[in-house]
Design an enzyme around this catalytic site. Structure first.
Site, short mmCIF file in Angstrom:
data_model
loop_
_atom_site.label_atom_id
_atom_site.label_comp_id
_atom_site.label_asym_id
_atom_site.label_seq_id
_atom_site.Cartn_x
_atom_site.Cartn_y
_atom_site.Cartn_z
N PHE A 140 26.25 6.16 18.76
CA PHE A 140 26.06 4.35 20.07
C PHE A 140 26.56 4.74 20.86
O PHE A 140 27.71 4.13 20.90
CB PHE A 140 25.63 3.28 19.01
CG PHE A 140 25.44 2.83 19.87
CD1 PHE A 140 23.68 2.58 20.26
CD2 PHE A 140 25.68 1.31 20.28
CE1 PHE A 140 23.18 1.71 21.00
CE2 PHE A 140 24.85 0.07 21.11
CZ PHE A 140 23.52 0.47 21.59
N SER A 143 30.58 1.15 24.93
CA SER A 143 31.19 0.62 25.05
C SER A 143 32.14 1.83 26.13
O SER A 143 32.48 3.38 26.00
CB SER A 143 32.53 0.65 24.25
OG SER A 143 32.00 -1.35 23.55
N ARG A 258 23.30 -6.92 14.18
CA ARG A 258 24.77 -7.51 14.50
C ARG A 258 24.35 -8.28 12.85
O ARG A 258 25.07 -8.63 12.38
CB ARG A 258 24.65 -8.50 15.22
CG ARG A 258 25.07 -8.13 16.58
CD ARG A 258 24.97 -9.26 17.62
NE ARG A 258 26.17 -8.76 18.73
CZ ARG A 258 25.65 -8.50 19.91
NH1 ARG A 258 24.32 -9.50 20.48
NH2 ARG A 258 26.02 -7.89 21.01
N GLU A 379 30.16 -4.29 18.12
CA GLU A 379 29.02 -5.32 17.93
C GLU A 379 29.04 -6.25 18.39
O GLU A 379 27.96 -7.34 18.56
CB GLU A 379 27.99 -5.21 17.16
CG GLU A 379 27.73 -3.34 16.69
CD GLU A 379 26.74 -3.66 15.65
OE1 GLU A 379 25.75 -4.04 16.03
OE2 GLU A 379 27.22 -2.38 14.97
N GLY A 380 30.06 -6.57 18.93
CA GLY A 380 30.21 -8.08 20.40
C GLY A 380 31.75 -8.67 19.05
O GLY A 380 31.25 -9.24 18.17
N SER A 382 33.90 -11.81 18.48
CA SER A 382 33.75 -13.51 18.18
C SER A 382 33.92 -14.31 19.25
O SER A 382 32.61 -15.40 19.19
CB SER A 382 35.08 -13.90 16.84
OG SER A 382 34.69 -12.85 16.06
#
Length: 399
Positions: A140, A143, A258, A379-380, A382
Site C-alpha cells: 500500500f 506515504s 484501523r 495508518e494515522g 495517535s
C-alpha cells in the site's frame, strides 16, 4: 457504545488460531531474514486459508477465485468471524503468538484490499487471486517524504500522457513490503491544487519500467522502503475505482484496517500481560513472590484492565463497521488510538516488571518492545486519530 462479548465458537476459533500460529507459522517466521519479505510465511498464510479471510465478502462471485486451501482453521470458522470483526479476531490471535505472521497477513490485506474493493475483473483475476494464495506480495503506497499524516498533501505527480494514460513522477516513502512487493496500490495526484479530490489510485506492477525501490534500515522485522517513479506509465486499465476519487479508496481501506491495527496491538498487550503474570507468580524477591508485592499486583491489575478496555473498543468499532453505521470513522480512530497507546503502556510495564532479562535479544518482551512502537505512527499517528475524533464529535454537534 455497544456492549460486546465473544461467543464460545469465536473464543474456540481464536484459541485454534493461536495454536496454528505457534506451531505452523512461528517456525517459518524464525527462519526469515529481518528486513526482507518472508515469502514462505506469506505462502503458508495462503495455504492455510487465512489470507482468504481478509477478503471475505469482497469480490465474491466476481470471478477472481480464492487462493487458500480448505483447512480446519479456515473452513470451520464460525460465520460471526467474517467481516471487520473477524479480521480483528484473526489479527489479535496471530499477534499473540507470532507478530511476524500477523504483520505479513495485514500487509497483504492493506495492499490488496483496494483491488478487492475497487478493482476491475481483470485486475482481480491477475493480482487478487495470487495475493490471496500468497504467491504475490502486495503493498500500500500512500506515504511520501512530505505527506505522511497529511495524506491529502500527496505530491507524486500523475501527468496526462494521452487520452487515458499518465506518467508517474515522484517518490513514496515508508512503504511496507517495498521494494520487494510484486505490485503496489499507488496514490498519485492527477489534478493539481485539488487536495484530496485530485488523487487517483493505481495498481502498479513492480516490474513497470521507471519504478525503482530502495530498502530503508528501520526498527522493524519486515521490509520498509522508498519507491522512485521516473515517468512510470499507467493507463486507465491500471486505475482502481475512478480518476480523482483515489482518496476515497485510501480512506475506505484505512477505515477498514484501523480497528484491526488496534487488534494487533491488543494481541501484543495480551502476550505481554500473560508473560508478566507467569513471571511475577514464580519470581522470588524480598522474601516472597513478586506477585505478593502490592505495587506489582496493582500494576498487573492496571495492565489487565487497560488491555480488556482496548479489546472491547476494538471489537465494538469492528462491529460498527460490519453494520455500516454512520460513525465508523470516529469509532475506528478511537479504537486504534486506545489500543496502540495501551499496548505501548502494557509492554513497557511488562519490561519493567521483568527487569534486565526482558532486554535480552530473543526475549519475547524485547521483541514486543521493538514491535509495539510503530503502530502508534502508521495508518494515522495517535495525534491524527485525536484530530479525527474531535472533528467527528464537533461535526455531530451543530449547536
Amino acid at each position: 457504545m455497544t456492549a460486546f462479548s465473544l461467543n464460545p465458537e469465536q473464543t474456540a476459533w481464536c484459541a485454534e488460531l493461536r495454536t496454528l500460529a505457534d506451531e505452523r507459522l512461528r517456525p517459518l517466521a524464525e527462519k526469515g531474514e529481518p528486513g526482507r519479505v518472508n515469502r514462505p510465511l506469506v505462502e503458508a498464510l495462503g495455504e492455510l486459508g487465512l489470507l482468504d479471510r481478509l477478503f471475505a465478502g469482497e469480490g465474491e462471485g466476481r470471478g477472481e477465485g480464492g487462493g487458500g486451501a480448505s483447512t480446519p482453521s479456515a473452513s470451520r470458522a464460525p460465520r460471526a468471524t467474517s467481516g471487520a470483526l473477524g479480521l480483528c479476531l484473526l489479527r489479535e490471535s496471530l499477534a499473540y503468538a507470532c507478530t511476524e505472521a500477523e504483520t505479513a497477513l495485514a500487509l497483504q490485506g492493506l495492499g490488496a484490499h483496494p483491488v478487492a474493493a475497487y478493482g476491475s475483473a481483470r485486475q482481480r483475476e491477475q493480482w487478487l487471486a495470487p495475493a490471496r494464495a500468497g504467491h504475490a506480495v502486495a503493498a500500500f503506497a500512500l506515504s511520501e517524504p512530505g505527506a505522511g499524516s497529511d495524506a491529502a498533501a500527496l505530491a507524486l505527480r500523475a501527468a496526462p500522457d494521452g487520452p487515458s494514460s499518465w506518467r508517474l513522477t515522484g517518490e513514496k516513502c515508508w512503504i511496507s513490503n517495498a521494494p520487494e512487493a510484486d505490485f503496489y496500490t499507488v496514490f498519485a495526484r492527477t489534478t493539481p491544487g485539488a487536495g484530496a479530490r485530485g488523487v487517483t489510485a493505481f495498481l502498479v506492477p513492480a516490474d513497470r519500467a521507471g519504478l525503482t525501490g530502495t530498502p530503508l534500515d528501520m526498527l522493524s522485522p519486515h521490509p520498509i522502503g522508498a519507491l522512485a517513479f521516473d515517468g512510470v506509465t499507467v493507463t486507465g486499465d491500471d486505475v482502481l475505482g475512478e480518476p480523482d476519487r483515489g482518496f476515497r479508496v485510501a480512506m475506505t481501506t484505512l477505515n477498514r484496517f484501523r480497528p484491526s491495527v488496534g487488534a494487533f496491538a491488543v494481541g501484543m498487550a495480551a502476550a505481554a500481560l500473560d508473560a508478566t503474570l507467569a513471571h511475577t507468580a514464580q519470581r522470588e524477591a524480598f522474601g516472597g513472590k513478586l506477585k505478593d508485592l502490592q505495587a506489582v499486583a496493582h500494576q498487573v491489575a492496571e495492565m489487565a484492565t487497560r488491555t480488556e478496555a482496548a479489546r472491547l473498543m476494538v471489537h465494538a468499532a469492528a462491529a460498527a463497521y460490519d453494520r455500516d453505521e454512520p460513525d465508523i470513522a470516529r469509532r475506528a480512530a478511537m479504537a486504534k488510538l486506545m489500543a496502540t497507546e495501551t499496548a505501548q503502556y502494557v509492554v513497557d510495564a511488562a519490561v519493567q516488571l521483568h527487569g534486565a532479562c526482558a532486554l535480552q535479544r530473543g526475549h519475547l518482551l524485547e521483541h514486543l518492545y521493538r514491535e509495539v512502537r510503530a503502530p502508534r505512527i502508521y495508518e494515522g499517528a495517535s495525534e491524527v486519530q485525536r484530530t479525527i475524533i474531535a472533528k467527528e464529535l464537533y461535526s455531530g454537534n451543530k449547536d
